[in-house]
Design a protein around this motif. Sequence first.
Motif, short mmCIF file in Angstrom:
data_model
loop_
_atom_site.label_atom_id
_atom_site.label_comp_id
_atom_site.label_asym_id
_atom_site.label_seq_id
_atom_site.Cartn_x
_atom_site.Cartn_y
_atom_site.Cartn_z
N GLY A 63 0.80 -1.22 0.00
CA GLY A 63 0.00 0.00 0.00
C GLY A 63 0.83 1.26 0.00
N GLU A 64 1.88 1.27 0.81
CA GLU A 64 2.76 2.43 0.91
C GLU A 64 4.08 2.16 0.20
OE1 GLU A 64 4.35 5.40 4.52
OE2 GLU A 64 3.26 3.56 5.00
N ASP A 65 4.21 1.01 -0.42
CA ASP A 65 5.50 0.55 -0.94
C ASP A 65 5.62 0.58 -2.45
OD1 ASP A 65 3.69 -1.42 -1.45
OD2 ASP A 65 4.89 -3.06 -0.63
N GLY A 66 4.66 1.18 -3.14
CA GLY A 66 4.70 1.26 -4.59
C GLY A 66 3.82 0.23 -5.28
N THR A 67 3.32 -0.76 -4.57
CA THR A 67 2.51 -1.79 -5.22
C THR A 67 1.18 -1.23 -5.71
OG1 THR A 67 1.81 -2.48 -3.01
CG2 THR A 67 3.56 -3.74 -4.03
N VAL A 68 0.44 -0.58 -4.84
CA VAL A 68 -0.83 0.02 -5.24
C VAL A 68 -0.59 1.18 -6.20
CG1 VAL A 68 -2.74 1.45 -4.37
CG2 VAL A 68 -2.21 -0.73 -3.28
N GLN A 69 0.48 1.94 -5.97
CA GLN A 69 0.80 3.05 -6.85
C GLN A 69 1.04 2.55 -8.28
OE1 GLN A 69 2.05 2.57 -3.80
NE2 GLN A 69 1.32 4.37 -2.70
N GLY A 70 1.72 1.41 -8.41
CA GLY A 70 1.95 0.84 -9.73
C GLY A 70 0.65 0.41 -10.40
N LEU A 71 -0.25 -0.18 -9.63
CA LEU A 71 -1.55 -0.58 -10.18
C LEU A 71 -2.31 0.64 -10.69
CD1 LEU A 71 -4.05 -3.07 -8.58
CD2 LEU A 71 -4.83 -0.86 -9.41
N LEU A 72 -2.35 1.70 -9.87
CA LEU A 72 -3.07 2.90 -10.27
C LEU A 72 -2.45 3.54 -11.51
CD1 LEU A 72 -3.60 4.40 -6.70
CD2 LEU A 72 -5.37 3.38 -8.14
N ALA A 73 -1.14 3.56 -11.56
CA ALA A 73 -0.46 4.13 -12.72
C ALA A 73 -0.72 3.31 -13.98
CB ALA A 73 1.04 4.23 -12.46
N THR A 74 -0.80 2.00 -13.84
CA THR A 74 -1.01 1.12 -14.97
C THR A 74 -2.35 1.39 -15.66
OG1 THR A 74 0.35 -0.63 -14.01
CG2 THR A 74 -1.22 -1.30 -15.70
N VAL A 75 -3.40 1.68 -14.87
CA VAL A 75 -4.71 1.94 -15.46
C VAL A 75 -4.96 3.43 -15.67
CG1 VAL A 75 -5.72 -0.18 -14.60
CG2 VAL A 75 -5.86 1.88 -13.19
N GLY A 76 -3.94 4.27 -15.39
CA GLY A 76 -4.03 5.68 -15.71
C GLY A 76 -4.79 6.54 -14.75
N VAL A 77 -4.80 6.16 -13.46
CA VAL A 77 -5.50 6.95 -12.45
C VAL A 77 -4.50 7.80 -11.67
CG1 VAL A 77 -6.91 6.87 -10.36
CG2 VAL A 77 -7.34 5.25 -12.19
N PRO A 78 -4.63 9.13 -11.69
CA PRO A 78 -3.78 9.96 -10.82
C PRO A 78 -4.06 9.62 -9.37
CG PRO A 78 -5.01 11.31 -12.40
CD PRO A 78 -5.59 9.94 -12.46
N TYR A 79 -3.04 9.77 -8.53
CA TYR A 79 -3.22 9.39 -7.13
C TYR A 79 -2.44 10.32 -6.21
CZ TYR A 79 1.13 6.94 -8.30
OH TYR A 79 2.40 6.63 -8.76
N VAL A 80 -2.94 10.42 -5.00
CA VAL A 80 -2.31 11.25 -3.98
C VAL A 80 -1.01 10.58 -3.53
CG1 VAL A 80 -2.51 12.07 -1.60
CG2 VAL A 80 -4.46 12.28 -3.17
N GLY A 81 0.04 11.40 -3.41
CA GLY A 81 1.27 10.91 -2.80
C GLY A 81 2.36 10.52 -3.78
N ALA A 82 3.39 9.90 -3.22
CA ALA A 82 4.61 9.58 -3.95
C ALA A 82 4.37 8.57 -5.07
CB ALA A 82 5.66 9.03 -2.98
N ASP A 83 5.24 8.62 -6.09
CA ASP A 83 5.13 7.66 -7.19
C ASP A 83 5.72 6.32 -6.78
OD1 ASP A 83 7.89 7.92 -7.37
OD2 ASP A 83 7.87 8.94 -9.31
N VAL A 84 5.79 5.40 -7.74
CA VAL A 84 6.21 4.03 -7.44
C VAL A 84 7.62 4.00 -6.86
CG1 VAL A 84 6.71 1.77 -8.45
CG2 VAL A 84 4.71 3.06 -9.21
N THR A 85 8.55 4.70 -7.51
CA THR A 85 9.94 4.65 -7.07
C THR A 85 10.12 5.25 -5.67
OG1 THR A 85 10.71 4.80 -9.36
CG2 THR A 85 12.31 5.32 -7.63
N ALA A 86 9.59 6.44 -5.47
CA ALA A 86 9.75 7.08 -4.16
C ALA A 86 9.06 6.28 -3.07
CB ALA A 86 9.19 8.50 -4.21
N SER A 87 7.92 5.69 -3.38
CA SER A 87 7.21 4.87 -2.39
C SER A 87 8.04 3.67 -1.98
CB SER A 87 5.86 4.41 -2.95
OG SER A 87 5.01 5.51 -3.21
N SER A 88 8.64 3.00 -2.98
CA SER A 88 9.41 1.79 -2.66
C SER A 88 10.68 2.11 -1.89
CB SER A 88 9.75 1.03 -3.95
OG SER A 88 10.55 1.80 -4.81
N ILE A 89 11.29 3.27 -2.16
CA ILE A 89 12.47 3.67 -1.39
C ILE A 89 12.06 4.10 0.01
CG2 ILE A 89 14.35 5.36 -1.22
CD1 ILE A 89 14.36 5.46 -4.29
N GLY A 90 10.98 4.86 0.10
CA GLY A 90 10.56 5.38 1.39
C GLY A 90 10.16 4.31 2.38
#
Length: 357
Positions: free
Chosen positions: A111-138
């Motif tokens: 959820g906070e690690d880029g997994t959900v962010q990647g799913l949202l990006a894949t289907v083209g939904v803008p989302y609140v917060g860090a992108d996949v890379t920053a989430s996985s590093i953070g």
Amino acid sequence: MKRVLLLYGGRSSEHEVSCLSARSVLAVIDRSRYEVVPVGITREGRWTLTDGVIESAAGRPLPEVADAGPTVALVGGKDGARLIQVDEDGESARVVGRIDVAFPVLHGPWGEDGTVQGLLATVGVPYVGADVTASSIGIDKGAMKAAFAARGLPQGPYATVHRRRWDADPELVAATLEDRLPYPWFVKPARQGSSIGIGRVGERHELGAALVEAYGYDDVAIVEQGFAAPRELEVGVLGNEDIAVTAPGEIRPSHDFYDFEAKYLVESELVVPAEVADDVAERIDHLAREAYRAIGCRGMARVDFFLTEDAQLLVNEINTIPGFTPNSMFPRLWDAEGVRYPELVDRLLDLALATDA
């Protein structure tokens, strides 16, 4: 009117904390601007459409996602993403509606690690917060600390211990740690938040139990040198290219250190703004911006610091989805800046809509 997909719950051990955060967001989001579609993710990972009423079950201190609502899924379409409801037979579905932006209020792994962010990006939904890379590093304290070191940020001494190393030769690991780090130590899962799985080690014989606890959440543990009575200071950060930083706040834990109970069950003292010298506040502002940029963050973050007895200011960590509960520091910090909770949520959604998915 924009339709917001609010995601909460999740498979991580921070499930209940996510529910608390989502309840707070639902209470303040501007319903004249946004139609909210609350979707809870059960502990098993099922997406379920909820009524947005997030309450604790009888006999439980914290809420969780009930496994009773209809199953939903997010799919990409020719003209945008759609949330669909899947019938129980798994052979038919109906469209719930188009999704314009997502607000993942998910803490920890999945959820906070880029997994959900990647799913949202894949289907083209803008989302609140860090992108996949920053989430996985953070979320990964080892990767985060390496990024901070590459940026030249001051940090406390630490070591990374993989489970296989400990299992192969615990005496060698303990001796190596003692050569590098003076006691006490704090042992943490590398990819976990909300102070879950943390143990304090004052002597060698305590290390094994602390690592076993940490390895219950991750195969990698971080061992950090502890400090005598450090002040725990935090700031909130908002923005994409242009960022703003709050004045620091201070946490005075109700326990020996800021563990899960001190965060969510036994109220700790939050001092906002913190009483620090102007030069310390300026240094915190600068380091928070550098930490934010070090992982390529966007949207929001909370950056945490230690101020030691000998006046060392150290960057502790960055959180890309900080807590939004009533006891959370992030909304309190912004409230002290004159940004009330509803406006904070508005700003975050505006920042999300200003980015590419």
